[in-house]
Design a protein around this motif. Sequence first.
Motif, short mmCIF file in Angstrom:
data_model
loop_
_atom_site.label_atom_id
_atom_site.label_comp_id
_atom_site.label_asym_id
_atom_site.label_seq_id
_atom_site.Cartn_x
_atom_site.Cartn_y
_atom_site.Cartn_z
N GLY A 112 46.18 36.15 56.73
CA GLY A 112 45.05 36.75 57.43
C GLY A 112 45.40 37.21 58.83
N ILE A 113 46.13 36.38 59.57
CA ILE A 113 46.49 36.72 60.95
C ILE A 113 47.45 37.91 60.98
N LEU A 114 48.45 37.89 60.10
CA LEU A 114 49.43 38.98 60.11
C LEU A 114 48.79 40.31 59.70
N VAL A 115 47.94 40.28 58.68
CA VAL A 115 47.34 41.51 58.18
C VAL A 115 46.29 42.04 59.15
N LYS A 116 45.47 41.13 59.70
CA LYS A 116 44.37 41.56 60.55
C LYS A 116 44.81 41.86 61.98
N GLU A 117 45.56 40.96 62.57
CA GLU A 117 45.89 41.08 63.99
C GLU A 117 47.13 41.94 64.26
N TYR A 118 48.07 41.96 63.33
CA TYR A 118 49.33 42.65 63.60
C TYR A 118 49.56 43.85 62.68
N GLY A 119 48.63 44.11 61.78
CA GLY A 119 48.74 45.27 60.92
C GLY A 119 49.88 45.22 59.92
N VAL A 120 50.32 44.04 59.56
CA VAL A 120 51.40 43.89 58.58
C VAL A 120 50.89 44.31 57.21
N PRO A 121 51.68 45.03 56.41
CA PRO A 121 51.24 45.39 55.05
C PRO A 121 50.85 44.16 54.24
N THR A 122 49.88 44.32 53.37
CA THR A 122 49.33 43.19 52.64
C THR A 122 50.38 42.47 51.80
N ASP A 123 51.26 43.23 51.14
CA ASP A 123 52.27 42.58 50.31
C ASP A 123 53.22 41.73 51.14
N ARG A 160 41.96 44.36 53.29
CA ARG A 160 42.75 44.24 52.07
C ARG A 160 43.97 45.14 52.09
N GLY A 161 43.84 46.31 52.68
CA GLY A 161 44.97 47.22 52.81
C GLY A 161 45.44 47.77 51.48
N THR A 162 46.75 47.99 51.39
CA THR A 162 47.35 48.52 50.17
C THR A 162 48.48 47.60 49.72
N PHE A 163 48.83 47.71 48.45
CA PHE A 163 49.93 46.92 47.90
C PHE A 163 51.08 47.85 47.57
N GLY A 178 52.19 49.98 49.36
CA GLY A 178 51.93 51.25 49.99
C GLY A 178 51.21 52.26 49.14
N VAL A 179 50.92 51.93 47.87
CA VAL A 179 50.31 52.93 46.98
C VAL A 179 49.03 52.43 46.30
N ILE A 180 48.87 51.13 46.12
CA ILE A 180 47.72 50.59 45.39
C ILE A 180 46.65 50.20 46.41
N ASP A 181 45.51 50.84 46.34
CA ASP A 181 44.42 50.58 47.27
C ASP A 181 43.68 49.31 46.84
N LEU A 182 43.83 48.25 47.61
CA LEU A 182 43.24 46.96 47.26
C LEU A 182 41.75 46.88 47.59
N ARG A 183 41.20 47.91 48.21
CA ARG A 183 39.76 47.92 48.43
C ARG A 183 39.00 48.13 47.12
N ASN A 184 39.70 48.62 46.13
CA ASN A 184 39.14 48.75 44.79
C ASN A 184 39.30 47.42 44.06
N ASP A 185 38.16 46.82 43.64
CA ASP A 185 38.20 45.50 43.02
C ASP A 185 39.05 45.48 41.75
N THR A 186 39.03 46.55 40.99
CA THR A 186 39.82 46.60 39.75
C THR A 186 41.31 46.58 40.06
N ALA A 187 41.73 47.40 41.02
CA ALA A 187 43.14 47.42 41.41
C ALA A 187 43.56 46.06 41.97
N LEU A 188 42.71 45.48 42.82
CA LEU A 188 43.02 44.16 43.38
C LEU A 188 43.13 43.12 42.28
N TYR A 189 42.25 43.20 41.29
CA TYR A 189 42.26 42.23 40.19
C TYR A 189 43.60 42.23 39.47
N TYR A 190 44.11 43.40 39.14
CA TYR A 190 45.37 43.46 38.40
C TYR A 190 46.56 43.05 39.27
N VAL A 191 46.48 43.30 40.57
CA VAL A 191 47.54 42.82 41.47
C VAL A 191 47.54 41.30 41.51
#
Length: 327
Positions: free
Chosen positions: A70-81, A142-145, A147-160
Motif C-alpha cells: 500500500g505504501i509503495l503503490v500509493k506514496e511512491y507510485g511503484v507499479p502494482t506488480d 490498483r494501477g495496472t499489472f 503495465g497492460v492489465i487495468d486492475l480497476r476492472n474487477d474482472t481483470a483484477l479477479y483473474y490476476v
Amino acid sequence: MRTLSFAAIAVVLLALLAVPFVPQLIYSVFVMKMLCFVLFACAFNLLLGHTGILSFGHAAFFGTGAYVTGILVKEYGVPTDLGILAGGLVAAALGTIIGALAIHRSGIYLAMITLALSQLVFFFFLQAPFTGAEDGLQRIPRGTFLGVIDLRNDTALYYVVLGIVGAGLWLVWRTVNSPFGNVLRAIREHEPRAISLGYPVARYKVLVFTISAGLAGIAGSLKAIVFQLAALYDVHWHTSGDVILMTLLGGMNTVFGPAVGAALVSALNHYLDPFGAWVTVIIGLVFMTCVLTFRQGVVGQLNQWFSSRRAPIPSAKGQPRSHAHQQ
C-alpha cells in the motif's frame, strides 16, 4: 484417490474461472478475499501441519505485506506488480528474522515468542506516522499489472488474483511434495532423530518460516489491492487466530485442507454478517461441531474415509479382496 483429487481440483478450478460470468450468483470481490485467505492458510500450514511449528503471530507477515504494498503503490507510485512482489519479499525477510529468534524454543514457548514479536509489529504499524494509524492506509490505487492489465476492472483484477494465488498454491504443493518437504515432516515427527541423521534442523526451520511468511505477505498484498485498504486488523492477533481456525477446520495434515477451511470461514463471515456480533458465536459452534465430527479436519477426514473404502479386505480363502470385488 489421486484421480479423485485431481478431478476435485479441476472442478473447483472451472468453477473459479466461471465466477465473473455469474455475478448474480456470487460476488467476485468476495471470492478474491476468500482466495487471499486460502493462500494465507496454506502458507501457514507449511509451519503447523508439515513442520509441527505453531505460530501465534502469522498476521505480522500478512499485514506487513499489505502495508508495504500500500505504501509503495500509493506514496511512491511503484507499479502494482512490483508492489506486490516487494510486500512478499519484506514479509519473507521479517519471517527470517522472527523465525531465527523463535526456533531456539519449541512448543508453547515458541508460539508465545511469535505472538510477542507479532504484537511489536502491530504497535509499529499503529504508531508509525505513514500508516494511517487506526484509520488504516486508505485509497490505495490498483494501477495496472505488468503495465497492460487495468486492475480497476474487477474482472481483470479477479483473474490476476486467481493466477497469483494459483502460483502460490503450486509452490506450496511443490514444497510439500519434495525432499525438502520430507525433511520437514521428519522434523515434525521426531526432531532429535532428524538431527541425528545429520540434517541442519535450525536451517530448515528458518527456511520454511521464510517461505511461509513470504507467501502470507503476498496474500496480504493482494487483499490490500483488492480492497484498496491496509488496516490494523490485517496485522492484529485476531487474524492470526483466524488462520489457525481455518487450518484446523480444513485439516492441517493435508496440502489443501486449509484452503477448504479458509473458504468455509470466509463464507460464514460473509453470509452471516447480518447477524452482527453473533457471527463469532455461530462460527464457534460450527468449529466445535466440525472438530467433534471431523477429528482430522474436513479434508483429512474425507481422505481417511475414501482410503478406508478402497482398502482391501480378506476374502474367504485368505486372499485380499477389494470392496469392488465384494459388490
